[in-house]
Scaffold this active site. Structure first.
Site, mmCIF file in Angstrom:
data_model
loop_
_atom_site.group_PDB
_atom_site.id
_atom_site.type_symbol
_atom_site.label_atom_id
_atom_site.label_comp_id
_atom_site.label_asym_id
_atom_site.label_seq_id
_atom_site.Cartn_x
_atom_site.Cartn_y
_atom_site.Cartn_z
ATOM 1 N N GLU A 257 0.835 -1.204 0.000
ATOM 2 C CA GLU A 257 0.000 0.000 0.000
ATOM 3 C C GLU A 257 0.866 1.250 0.000
ATOM 4 O O GLU A 257 0.605 2.212 -0.707
ATOM 5 C CB GLU A 257 -0.920 0.000 1.241
ATOM 6 C CG GLU A 257 -1.922 1.159 1.276
ATOM 7 C CD GLU A 257 -1.418 2.430 1.959
ATOM 8 O OE1 GLU A 257 -2.097 3.464 1.844
ATOM 9 O OE2 GLU A 257 -0.359 2.406 2.596
ATOM 10 N N GLU A 258 1.904 1.200 0.836
ATOM 11 C CA GLU A 258 2.704 2.412 1.063
ATOM 12 C C GLU A 258 3.425 2.899 -0.182
ATOM 13 O O GLU A 258 3.777 4.059 -0.276
ATOM 14 C CB GLU A 258 3.732 2.164 2.181
ATOM 15 C CG GLU A 258 3.130 1.925 3.555
ATOM 16 C CD GLU A 258 2.491 3.167 4.160
ATOM 17 O OE1 GLU A 258 2.457 4.206 3.487
ATOM 18 O OE2 GLU A 258 2.032 3.088 5.319
HETATM 19 ZN ZN LIG Z 1 -1.285 3.160 6.038
#
Ligand SMILES: [Zn+2]
Length: 468
Positions: free
Chosen positions: A327-328
Site C-alpha cells: 500500500e505504502e
Molecule cells: Zn497506512
C-alpha cells in the site's frame, strides 16, 4: 365495550409495527445479533495481542523486503488460527528498493548536522556526496511557479507546515510536496530535494513516505527533514547569507520482485459468491515497527472476523479479509487485486479499510446510493452508543478501498480520531506503545457491527457513481 376496541387497536398497531419493521432493510433479529457481537467486542476482543505479535515478531515490513516476506508468513499462520474457512495468498509484483544511509549537514555558514530520512525510492547522491546552496519555497505551488534559473544547481527546500486536525485533513495539502516535489525540482535542474517532514510533531525524527518516481527522467536525491531541522534551516536563511548543505545518500533501486495480498474468508451460507471486503495493509515503512500504520488496522479487521467466525452459523454472504501488500508504495496490492478480480467486482457488495492508526472511531461515513441510506441509519442505532456520530456519504473506503470505490463498489468508513496520528506516521516512532488496547476494543465493536450486518442483510447495496 371499550376493551375489545382497545384490543383491536393494539393488534392493528402491532401489525403496522411489523409492516414498518419489514420495510427496513436490516431485520430486528440481525440487529440483535450485531448488538451481541458489539458487546462481546467491547468486553473481550483482543486486537491488541495481534498488533503486539506483528510488531514484536515481524516489525518493519516494507514491500519487497525480507520483513515483508515474514509478514506474509505471519499473516497466513495467524489467519489459520482465527477460524477462517479459507486462507490464501495472491501474488503481486512490486518495485524494490534498498535504503542505505542518508546524512545531511550544513557546511556554511553555521556547520552542524541535520536529521533526515530518504523518501521512498530516492536515488543516491554521487559517490562522496554533493554540496550545494539551498533555495527555500513555501510549498510545491511556489516551486512550480519558480524559474529554472532560480533552482538550477541548488538543493530545493520545501518548507510547508502541516495543520493538526482530528480528521487528518492537513495531510492532503501538505503531502503534495512529498509526492510531486522531487519531480518538479528535478525538471528545473535542482540537484536534490529537502522537504520539511509531512507531520504534526516537533520531534527530531524525519517522516519518510512515497513520492512519484514514474517517468521522472533525471531523478535527484529526495530527503525529508525533521521539523526542528527545517526550523533550523529557516532561521539560518533569515540571516541573509547563502546556506550550503552537504548530502550523502546511499540508496539503490533493485529489480522488481514478488509480494502478496493475504486473504482469509468466512464463506457465506446462502450467497457465498457475494462478498463483503474488509481490509487493512500488511506492509509498513521501514523505520518504525508499523504499529499504527497499519498494524492496528490489520489487528482490528482480523479480530472482527474472528468474532464473526465464532457465531453458530455463517453470515448469509462471504466476509473476506484482505491484508493488502505494498500500500505504502502506491496502493500496489489493491490495484493489482482489482485488476485480477475484474470479473468479480459486481459481486463485491461493499468495501472498507482500517488504515488511520489506533484512535477511537468517532464518525461513520458511507458511500452508498441515496436509496440505501436507511441501512446506515439502522447501523447508527448500534454505533451511536460507542460515541460515533453519523458523518458524510463521501467515504473513499480507506486508501486501498478507494481503488474499489473508483469501480463503483459501495464503501463504509469508520473514521478514527487522528489528532496525533501524524506525530508518528512514517517515522521510527511508529511503535506499539502508541496503541491503547481499550481504543482497539471500541474499534472492533464498531467494525463487527458494520461487517456482520453487511454480510448478513437480505438485500444488497447497489452501485455508487464512479468518478472520472
Ligand atoms: Zn497506512
Amino acid at each position: 365495550m371499550l376493551r375489545p376496541l382497545l384490543t383491536l387497536t393494539g393488534g392493528l398497531l402491532a401489525a403496522l409495527a411489523v409492516v414498518s419493521a419489514q420495510a427496513k432493510p436490516l431485520s430486528q433479529e440481525d440487529i440483535s445479533v450485531a448488538e451481541v457481537l458489539r458487546d462481546r467486542a467491547l468486553e473481550s476482543s483482543d486486537a491488541y495481542s495481534l498488533v503486539e505479535s506483528l510488531t514484536v515478531e515481524v516489525g518493519p515490513r516494507r514491500a519487497g523486503t525480507e520483513g515483508d516476506r515474514r509478514a506474509v508468513a505471519w499473516a497466513l499462520q495467524k489467519m489459520k488460527t482465527l477460524g477462517f474457512d479459507r486462507v490464501y495468498t495472491e501474488q503481486i509484483d512490486v518495485k524494490r528498493w534498498h535504503r542505505g544511509h542518508a546524512h545531511a549537514e550544513v557546511v556554511a555558514p553555521f556547520p552542524q548536522p541535520l536529521v533526515v530520512s530518504s523518501l521512498g525510492y530516492s536515488v543516491p547522491t554521487p559517490e562522496g556526496g554533493l554540496t550545494a546552496e539551498i533555495v527555500e519555497f513555501a510549498d510545491v505551488e511556489a516551486l512550480t511557479k519558480a524559474s529554472a534559473k532560480k533552482v538550477k544547481g541548488k538543493i530545493v527546500f520545501i518548507n510547508r507546515r502541516m495543520e493538526r486536525a482530528r480528521t487528518g485533513e492537513g495531510y492532503g495539502p501538505a503531502v503534495q510536496g512529498r509526492s510531486k516535489g522531487m519531480r518538479i525540482a528535478a525538471e528545473k535542474g535542482a540537484v536534490a530535494l529537502l522537504l520539511r517532514s509531512v507531520g504534526t510533531d516537533s520531534d527530531r525524527f524525519a517522516h519518510t513516505g512515497m513520492m512519484s518516481i514514474e517517468g521522472v527522467e533525471n531523478p535527484v536525491p529526495a530527503l525529508a527533514l525533521s521539523a526542528p531541522d527545517a526550523n533550523l534551516l529557516e532561521a539560518m536563511l533569515k540571516r541573509g547569507k547563502p546556506v550550503e548543505v552537504k548530502l550523502d545518500v546511499d540508496n539503490e533501486l533493485l529489480a522488481d520482485g514478488p509480494s502478496f495480498n493475504v486473504i482469509g474468508e468466512i464463506t457465506g451460507r446462502e450467497k457465498p459468491e457475494e462478498v463483503m471486503i474488509i481490509g487493512a495493509h500488511l506492509d509498513s515503512w521501514d523505520e518504525g515497527t508499523g504499529a499504527l500504520d497499519d498494524g492496528a488496522g490489520v489487528a482490528i479487521v482480523l479480530e472482527t472476523a474472528r468474532l464473526i467466525a465464532e457465531l453458530p452459523s455463517r453470515p448469509r454472504r462471504t466476509l473476506r479479509v484482505v491484508l493488502f501488500g505494498a500500500e505504502e508504495i502506491g496502493l500496489v496490492g489493491a490495484k493489482q487485486y482489482v485488476e485480477a478480480h475484474r470479473s468479480e467486482l459486481d459481486n463485491i457488495i461493499a468495501v472498507s479499510e482500517s488504515d488511520f492508526g489506533a484512535g477511537k472511531v468517532w464518525r461513520f461515513d458511507t458511500r452508498l446510493p441515496e436509496n440505501k441510506f436507511d441501512i446506515a441509519d439502522q447501523m447508527m442505532q448500534l454505533l451511536a452508543p460507542l460515541g460515533i456520530e453519523r458523518g458524510n456519504n463521501n467515504s473513499h473506503g480507506g486508501p486501498d478501498g478507494s481503488v474499489f470505490v473508483a469501480q463503483g463498489v459501495p464503501a463504509f468508513g469508520l473514521y478514527q480520531d487522528g489528532t496525533d496520528y501524524f506525530d508518528f506516521h512514517h517515522t521510527p516512532n511508529d511503535t506499539l506503545d502508541k496503541v491503547d488496547p481499550e481504543n482497539l476494543k471500541q474499534n472492533v465493536a464498531a467494525w463487527v457491527v458494520m461487517s456482520f450486518l453487511v454480510a448478513e442483510m437480505e438485500g444488497d447495496l447497489g452501485r455508487v457513481p464512479t468518478e472520472h
